[in-house]
Enzyme design. Sequence first.
Site, short mmCIF file in Angstrom:
data_model
loop_
_atom_site.label_atom_id
_atom_site.label_comp_id
_atom_site.label_asym_id
_atom_site.label_seq_id
_atom_site.Cartn_x
_atom_site.Cartn_y
_atom_site.Cartn_z
N GLY A 169 53.43 29.18 35.63
CA GLY A 169 52.90 29.40 34.28
C GLY A 169 52.20 30.73 34.13
N GLY A 170 51.66 30.94 32.96
CA GLY A 170 51.04 32.21 32.61
C GLY A 170 49.53 32.19 32.70
CB VAL A 230 48.89 28.12 34.55
CG1 VAL A 230 48.89 27.50 35.94
CG2 VAL A 230 49.79 27.33 33.61
N GLY A 231 46.51 30.24 34.92
CA GLY A 231 45.57 31.01 35.75
C GLY A 231 44.13 30.69 35.40
CD GLU A 266 42.54 44.45 46.26
OE1 GLU A 266 42.73 45.62 45.85
OE2 GLU A 266 41.71 44.18 47.14
CB CYS A 268 48.94 48.80 41.88
SG CYS A 268 49.22 48.46 43.63
P1 NAD Z 1 48.40 40.75 34.52
O1 NAD Z 1 46.96 41.02 34.64
O2 NAD Z 1 48.99 40.63 33.18
O3 NAD Z 1 48.79 39.39 35.28
C1 NAD Z 1 48.52 39.21 36.66
C2 NAD Z 1 48.43 37.73 36.93
O4 NAD Z 1 47.23 37.24 36.32
C3 NAD Z 1 49.56 36.90 36.33
O5 NAD Z 1 49.87 35.85 37.21
C4 NAD Z 1 48.96 36.38 35.04
O6 NAD Z 1 49.56 35.18 34.59
C5 NAD Z 1 47.53 36.17 35.43
N1 NAD Z 1 46.55 36.28 34.35
C6 NAD Z 1 46.57 37.14 33.31
N2 NAD Z 1 45.47 36.98 32.56
C7 NAD Z 1 44.76 35.99 33.14
C8 NAD Z 1 43.53 35.36 32.84
N3 NAD Z 1 42.84 35.73 31.76
N4 NAD Z 1 43.06 34.38 33.65
C9 NAD Z 1 43.78 34.01 34.75
N5 NAD Z 1 44.95 34.56 35.08
C10 NAD Z 1 45.44 35.54 34.30
O7 NAD Z 1 49.12 41.87 35.39
P2 NAD Z 1 50.67 42.11 35.59
O8 NAD Z 1 51.18 42.75 34.35
O9 NAD Z 1 51.31 40.87 36.07
O10 NAD Z 1 50.69 43.15 36.80
C11 NAD Z 1 50.53 44.51 36.67
C12 NAD Z 1 49.11 44.93 37.01
O11 NAD Z 1 48.79 44.55 38.34
C13 NAD Z 1 48.97 46.44 36.97
O12 NAD Z 1 47.75 46.78 36.36
C14 NAD Z 1 48.95 46.83 38.45
O13 NAD Z 1 48.34 48.06 38.72
C15 NAD Z 1 48.23 45.67 39.04
N6 NAD Z 1 48.49 45.58 40.48
C16 NAD Z 1 47.47 45.90 41.34
C17 NAD Z 1 47.69 45.86 42.72
C18 NAD Z 1 46.60 46.23 43.71
O14 NAD Z 1 46.78 46.03 44.92
N7 NAD Z 1 45.48 46.77 43.27
C19 NAD Z 1 48.95 45.45 43.21
C20 NAD Z 1 49.95 45.15 42.30
C21 NAD Z 1 49.71 45.19 40.93
#
Ligand code: NAD
Length: 459
Positions: free
Chosen positions: A189-190, A193-194, A231, A265
């Site tokens: 889920g999205g 679910v988080g 992260e 990232c």
């Molecule tokens: P995102 O923040 O949209 O989602 C990441 C995860 O968090 C997903 O599983 C999503 O469902 C969940 N999520 C989103 N909002 C949430 C909330 N309010 N509560 C709980 N869970 C929530 O990010 P994305 O678009 O999936 O990934 C890209 C981002 O991740 C970029 O900013 C990238 O730089 C970062 N990233 C960082 C690293 C690192 O090591 N620092 C590694 C990979 C990606």
Amino acid sequence: MGNVISINPATEEVYGELDESSDSEILEKVKYATENKEWGKKSVFERVEIIKILAELLDLKKEELARIMALEIGKPLKAGRHEVEIAKKRILDYCNFVPEFIEDEILFDSQIERNIAVFEQIGCVGIISPWNAPVFVSLAMIIPPLLCGNNVIWKPSEYASFTGLCINNLFDNLKKLGLPWSSFQSLIGGKDVGRKLAESDINMVALTGSIKAGKDVIKTGAEKLHRFILELGGKDCAIILKDAYVDGAARDIVKSSTMYTGQVCFGVERVYCHALLYERFIEKCVEETKKLKVGDPLDEETDIGPFSVKFQMDKVFSHINDAISKGAKLLIGGRRIYDKGYFMAPGVMVNVNHGMKIMKEETFGPITPIMKFYDIEDAIKLANDSDYGLTASVWTRDLIIGEEVARKIEAGTVGINRHGMSKVGCPWGGYKQSGIGRIYSKEGIREFCNVKHVWVVKN
Ligand code: NAD
């Protein structure tokens, strides 16, 4: 029909649908994980022996995972295979290092007293992962808490749910070979679910994702005072000093800023180049960019696939258009290509400045924006003029100057003549809004432990 829909970004057709985990399922899994601590009772060496098998199981699934990633997030097959290979290596590296990182530490020992730091599991760790490197980034976060004896509940990204299912199946196979069922469970889920996971009775949240999600998850978990590792995103810069090996720097920087369609990232997102090398450097960047083959992720020759999700493509073009409207110039690429799919020709952009989104906000696309500088101190100021601080790099033949500059840059990892991710044993994490906490290193692994002080007074 499921409520989590996956779109193939190369064809814009539905790849598959799955049902999102319900609230009651999430709470049941949390209860099961928090009440059953069999895994934590094993020694770290027993845990290592079981997790090592996962690395082998992962290897057997390399082709399948590469194909799922190609269809689900548009990652070219060769990039997908590489991702599985580095994930396998990371698991094995953790297996080598973690026992030493969490062994008892004698703090001081005298005739009167002995003080020991003991590293014990925290309990249940909720792991929330992004879509951009759904095998590597997920496993790099899942394995350390498991090796430390915690139970894990994992939510992969809603845009990489099928990759998530495949990884979950690997763990199911491992459960038949000794991993307790309660030690690893996953959800689908999205963000709702988080959120539900983050507000539950787990003990820690480890999220890899955007800054927005990081801030939100802290608020959600605040009530339970969870521990956090975040992260988050980057706006990583490369500084090219006047004595750099310009051809090699251009080659590596273009590779870094276009890898996985720029959706990395730690990819280079902005470049500051000394005026003396500027013309040669931009020419070389254009040359390197021209060599990249954009196309079908299932084609073995493809270097760059489509954006994984449409909103990501829209964001990148909004940054490019904002920059052009303020005077920036594209030397190559930077436009949408092909009739179907979220494809973009990789670009090189000049005449950029910090009034443009492309130099200040995470773009996450295959574009290299380059700005000229005359004085190192100005370049350092520009590098630090950012809310982000994940990685950076300095390119120079003078390693002493390179190290001096690296020490002045506000970022978690700074490479000299390389730009990339830390390996196990070295810390990984962000300065400023790029994150909280570290992973990979001794201090990072210990974040998944409760540290107990055992104080022995010798009478
Ligand atoms: P995102 O923040 O949209 O989602 C990441 C995860 O968090 C997903 O599983 C999503 O469902 C969940 N999520 C989103 N909002 C949430 C909330 N309010 N509560 C709980 N869970 C929530 O990010 P994305 O678009 O999936 O990934 C890209 C981002 O991740 C970029 O900013 C990238 O730089 C970062 N990233 C960082 C690293 C690192 O090591 N620092 C590694 C990979 C990606």
